[in-house]
Design a protein around this motif. Structure first.
Motif, PDB file in Angstrom:
ATOM      1  N   ARG A 245       1.284  -1.294  -0.196  1.00  0.00           N
ATOM      2  CA  ARG A 245      -0.157   0.002  -0.117  1.00  0.00           C
ATOM      3  C   ARG A 245       0.829   0.985   0.075  1.00  0.00           C
ATOM      4  O   ARG A 245       1.721   1.717   0.479  1.00  0.00           O
ATOM      5  CB  ARG A 245      -1.018  -0.313   1.241  1.00  0.00           C
ATOM      6  CG  ARG A 245      -1.731   1.603   1.556  1.00  0.00           C
ATOM      7  CD  ARG A 245      -3.292   1.361   2.700  1.00  0.00           C
ATOM      8  NE  ARG A 245      -3.809   0.152   2.116  1.00  0.00           N
ATOM      9  CZ  ARG A 245      -4.795  -0.566   3.399  1.00  0.00           C
ATOM     10  NH1 ARG A 245      -4.816   0.152   4.647  1.00  0.00           N
ATOM     11  NH2 ARG A 245      -5.121  -1.766   2.643  1.00  0.00           N
ATOM     12  N   ASP A 248      -4.108   3.841  -1.058  1.00  0.00           N
ATOM     13  CA  ASP A 248      -5.118   3.329  -0.201  1.00  0.00           C
ATOM     14  C   ASP A 248      -5.566   2.611  -1.062  1.00  0.00           C
ATOM     15  O   ASP A 248      -6.814   1.383  -0.944  1.00  0.00           O
ATOM     16  CB  ASP A 248      -6.273   4.527  -0.168  1.00  0.00           C
ATOM     17  CG  ASP A 248      -6.357   5.115  -1.992  1.00  0.00           C
ATOM     18  OD1 ASP A 248      -6.150   4.334  -3.287  1.00  0.00           O
ATOM     19  OD2 ASP A 248      -7.677   5.424  -1.383  1.00  0.00           O
ATOM     20  N   GLU A 249      -4.427   1.542  -1.773  1.00  0.00           N
ATOM     21  CA  GLU A 249      -4.715   0.361  -2.574  1.00  0.00           C
ATOM     22  C   GLU A 249      -4.928  -0.772  -1.154  1.00  0.00           C
ATOM     23  O   GLU A 249      -4.975  -0.785  -0.357  1.00  0.00           O
ATOM     24  CB  GLU A 249      -3.201  -0.100  -2.765  1.00  0.00           C
ATOM     25  CG  GLU A 249      -2.392   1.183  -4.093  1.00  0.00           C
ATOM     26  CD  GLU A 249      -1.714   2.134  -3.105  1.00  0.00           C
ATOM     27  OE1 GLU A 249      -1.553   2.032  -2.185  1.00  0.00           O
ATOM     28  OE2 GLU A 249      -1.196   2.808  -4.007  1.00  0.00           O
ATOM     29  N   GLU A 250      -6.717  -1.797  -2.315  1.00  0.00           N
ATOM     30  CA  GLU A 250      -5.939  -2.877  -1.592  1.00  0.00           C
ATOM     31  C   GLU A 250      -5.253  -3.782  -1.667  1.00  0.00           C
ATOM     32  O   GLU A 250      -5.363  -4.426  -2.653  1.00  0.00           O
ATOM     33  CB  GLU A 250      -7.955  -3.132  -1.932  1.00  0.00           C
ATOM     34  CG  GLU A 250      -9.148  -2.743  -1.604  1.00  0.00           C
ATOM     35  CD  GLU A 250      -8.840  -2.484   0.196  1.00  0.00           C
ATOM     36  OE1 GLU A 250      -8.592  -3.345   0.438  1.00  0.00           O
ATOM     37  OE2 GLU A 250      -9.021  -1.925   1.065  1.00  0.00           O
ATOM     38  N   THR A 251      -4.305  -4.318  -0.902  1.00  0.00           N
ATOM     39  CA  THR A 251      -3.417  -5.359  -1.195  1.00  0.00           C
ATOM     40  C   THR A 251      -3.864  -6.713  -0.696  1.00  0.00           C
ATOM     41  O   THR A 251      -4.348  -6.716   0.929  1.00  0.00           O
ATOM     42  CB  THR A 251      -2.082  -4.612  -0.319  1.00  0.00           C
ATOM     43  OG1 THR A 251      -2.754  -4.525   0.496  1.00  0.00           O
ATOM     44  CG2 THR A 251      -1.798  -3.530  -0.852  1.00  0.00           C
TER      45      THR A 251
END
Ligand SMILES: *Cc1c(COP(=O)(O)O)cnc(C)c1O
Length: 418
Positions: A245, A248-251
């Motif tokens: 991240r 705000d990436e969904e990792t």
């Protein structure tokens, strides 16, 4: 990113206030957290253990090759994934067990292949028939056997930045997965090369599990086919690339990834290797930079800092987003560009963003700079590269000195005819 946290207004790395490091080591300076490196490594290692898979987590040295970082990872038990003779040299000097070293890269020179043979590394990830021929000849010449994995190209779109995708059909990397079995059949010709593994790596900063699953399933089919034809394939190297991240990436977590891959991996009955760089080092490091000037140009507001694209290239190269935090949070925010001193308009660390409204002399932290940060730093504009610091608990040390002007001209020769 718990290792980087606030106590009151102050940004800390573990138990060390970063303002103190900036004061004493100067800026720009990279700061790495030992605890964050260890946590990321253990998350990966535990994910494989939890899934009941025999495995080795290798660290991709190219993400951050600082000797102290490498020593820390070697001490956790990590293996090393190297892509050049220089990285092999670093890995050996840092104390990695050669039996845990894998050597990848499309353009290994004879010297590099010979060095790998000399160290008796675990295996070479071979990317072409020509490389196989060279390796075989060199191994014969030195009376050795080379263990190899074939790097296959599963032709799967990793879904990340085009520069970061390596597993598509038109990429320079690997051997088309359809051709690998035919090549394996011919490998008897190469008497000093032992085929022990299959390797793939589809790209970097992968944010979805699905392309990873798709490629691993494709490659696992090949592994099973080769085994059924009598090849002694003992290793399946699934590559690196797990994303982190930055904004705000969904990792996916390592556990999400490994659980999704488990059925395909377990079916191969092989030891699983992975080679993660960014996941281990990315959020374990920040770059501290001091504000030199504030200026306006028409409507635009600029924060001019002492770190630029030569220190951290990712924003200029990939348009990458890095969170910017004040080291002392006693200021508001303002819309601005955070730019460096390099004479290029592409020289920025953050563009047209809501940033800490920093005054001259304030120190800012560029977050998520532990991977592909210092590793890509250059001397462009004859700027000495920054210092690097490792924090462990309440202790910290400079683990690479800031370069001096004399380093800039090291090795340069003004010939006698001038
Ligand atoms: C760059 C690279 C890695 C590491 O990639 P990350 O995205 O940093 O995990 C692993 N394997 C190979 C072959 C690579 O080229």
């Amino acid at each position: 990113m718990d290792e980087f946290h606030r106590e009151g207004d102050d940004l800390f790395c573990e138990s060390v206030p970063l303002a103190e490091v900036a004061r004493s080591a100067g800026t720009p300076v990279y700061i790495y957290s030992h605890a964050a490196l260890e946590r990321a490594y253990r998350e990966l290692d535990d994910a494989f253990s939890g899934a009941g898979l025999d495995h080795l987590v290798c660290y991709a040295v190219k993400a951050n090759g600082n000797m102290a970082v490498l020593r820390a990872l070697a001490s956790f038990g990590a293996g090393a994934d190297v892509v050049s003779g220089g990285e092999l040299y670093r890995a050996m000097r840092a104390g990695f067990d050669p039996k845990k070293v894998v050597f990848a890269g499309v353009g290994k020179t004879e010297n590099e292949l010979t060095a790998g043979l000399g160290e008796r590394i675990l295996m070479f990830n071979v990317e072409s028939v020509s490389e196989l021929e060279h390796l075989n000849r060199l191994a014969a010449m030195h009376g050795k056997h080379a263990r190899v994995a074939l790097r296959v190209n599963p032709d799967v779109d990793a879904g990340s930045h085009p520069h970061l995708s390596t597993g598509l059909g038109h990429s320079k990397f690997g051997i088309p997965v359809e051709e690998a079995a035919a090549l394996a059949e011919r490998m008897g010709e190469y008497r000093c090369v032992d085929l022990i593994g299959i390797h793939q790596h589809i790209g970097s900063q992968l944010l979805k599990v699905s392309p990873y699953v798709e490629s691993v399933e494709k490659t696992a089919t090949l592994v099973e086919e080769l085994k059924s034809r009598g090849f002694d394939i003992r290793y399946f190297n699934i590559g690196g690339g797990l994303g982190i991240r930055y904004l705000d990436e969904e990792t996916p977590t390592p556990k999400d990834l490994v659980d999704a891959l488990r059925p395909a991996l377990a079916a191969t009955g092989t030891k699983i290797l992975c080679e993660m760089g960014r996941y281990i080092a990315g959020n374990a490091g920040v770059l501290l930079t001091s504000v030199l000037y504030r200026k306006r140009s028409g409507e635009k507001s600029f924060i001019v800092a002492d770190a630029g694209m030569n220190d951290l290239l990712r924003p200029s190269l990939y348009d990458a987003h890095h969170d910017i935090q004040p080291v002392k949070d006693d200021i508001g925010t303002a819309r601005a560009d955070l730019v460096g001193p390099v004479c290029e308009s592409g020289d920025y660390l953050a563009k047209d963003r809501e940033l800490p409204d920093a005054r001259e002399g304030d120190v800012l932290a560029v977050m998520g700079a532990g991977a592909y940060g210092f590793a890509m730093a250059s001397n462009y504009n004859s700027r000495p590269r920054p210092a690097e610091v490792l924090v462990r608990g309440d202790r910290w040390a400079v683990v690479r000195e800031r370069e001096h002007y004399s380093d800039l001209i090291k090795g340069e020769i003004v010939p006698a005819f001038l």
